[in-house]
Write a protein that holds these residues in place. Structure first.
Motif: not given
Length: 272
Positions: A9, A11-12, A15, A17, A19, A22-23, A37, A51, A55
């Motif tokens: 979470r 790292w997301r 970036r 992004l 969910q 990213l998905s 997460e 992932l 990422l």
């Protein structure tokens, strides 16, 4: 929430992004990503690596994700001075030497100087010897008032460029060491840049041996590293930003190569 879920979470978030973003990129359902997460689902090794790829997680941190989930690291981390990396390191040193008469340095992820070519010597001449004691941090050396800073003609602009770049690198990697380095360098004197610099790039305007030189820099990294150590290496090379600098650098500047540099070592005998 599981440790690996917290890291994913984080790292997301770095970036920027959602969910859903990213998905869609990773080909994973939003529900499954949410479960990963929050710790409701345990990710497989393959899922973590998938992932992490989307990422753009550095190799060192990919290993940390795997360890947090109970898996073995996927990427080796070899000693830079060890035999396994000797061939690559020798080739990188050849690149440094081949860049002469223009300056070039080999650095790690924390901007520690690993090696340099002989052309860097005139730039660091006159710096406090304490700043030249290994490990040498090249950003500290460049912005410190006892280092290169007094000879940088456009110090406010160059300082702003360095701090902005370091801030972006720290944010992108989540590296606390880089954040601390940024704060340290930001506290050094150097002035504040006003307005937008003229020209196409921010140059380094530097006085060396009584002559003013102007450079722009290029950062080169290995294209397909599978080793953590190699992935964190970069060559920072400087090229003339004007014809006068190119002409001046075609003339020899009397200065000894920095200790431990590529120019300090005897040339390797060709195998051909």
């Amino acid at each position: 929430m599981s440790e690996v879920g917290v890291l994913l979470r984080r790292w997301r978030g770095r970036r920027r992004l959602s969910q859903l973003d990213l998905s869609a990129q990773a080909g994973v359902s939003t529900r499954h990503l949410s479960f990963l997460e929050t710790g409701r689902s345990r990710p497989t090794r393959e899922m973590i690596l998938r992932l992490a790829e989307h990422l753009d997680v550095p190799l060192r941190s990919r290993n940390e994700l795997l360890l947090a989930a109970g898996f073995a690291p996927a990427y080796a981390e070899n000693d830079l001075r060890g035999p396994r990396l000797a061939t690559v390191l020798a080739s990188l040193r050849d690149v440094l030497t081949g860049h002469e008469p223009y300056p070039a340095i080999l650095i790690d992820r924390h901007w520690t100087m690993i090696d340099a070519n002989a052309a860097i010597a005139p730039l660091i001449a006159g710096a406090d010897p304490r700043l030249l004691e290994p490990p040498v941090n090249v950003l500290r050396l460049s912005l410190h008032p006892d280092g290169m800073a007094p000879r940088i003609r456009n110090l406010p602009e160059w300082r702003a460029h360095i701090l902005h770049r370091l801030d972006r690198q720290a944010a992108a990697t989540g590296d606390a060491h880089l954040t601390a380095l940024h704060d340290e360098l930001a506290a050094l004197p150097g002035g504040v840049a006003h307005g937008t610099p003229d020209g196409l790039v921010v140059p380094l305007r530097y006085e060396a041996d009584g002559r003013e030189l102007s450079f722009f820099s290029i950062t080169s990294v290995l294209g397909t590293p599978l080793d953590v150590t190699l992935a964190e290496l970069a060559i920072e090379s400087f090229l003339p930003a004007d014809a006068a600098t190119a002409s001046l650098l075609s003339q020899p500047i009397a200065a000894a190569p920095p200790p431990g540099s590529a120019a300090d070592r005897p040339a390797r005998r060709s195998s051909r």
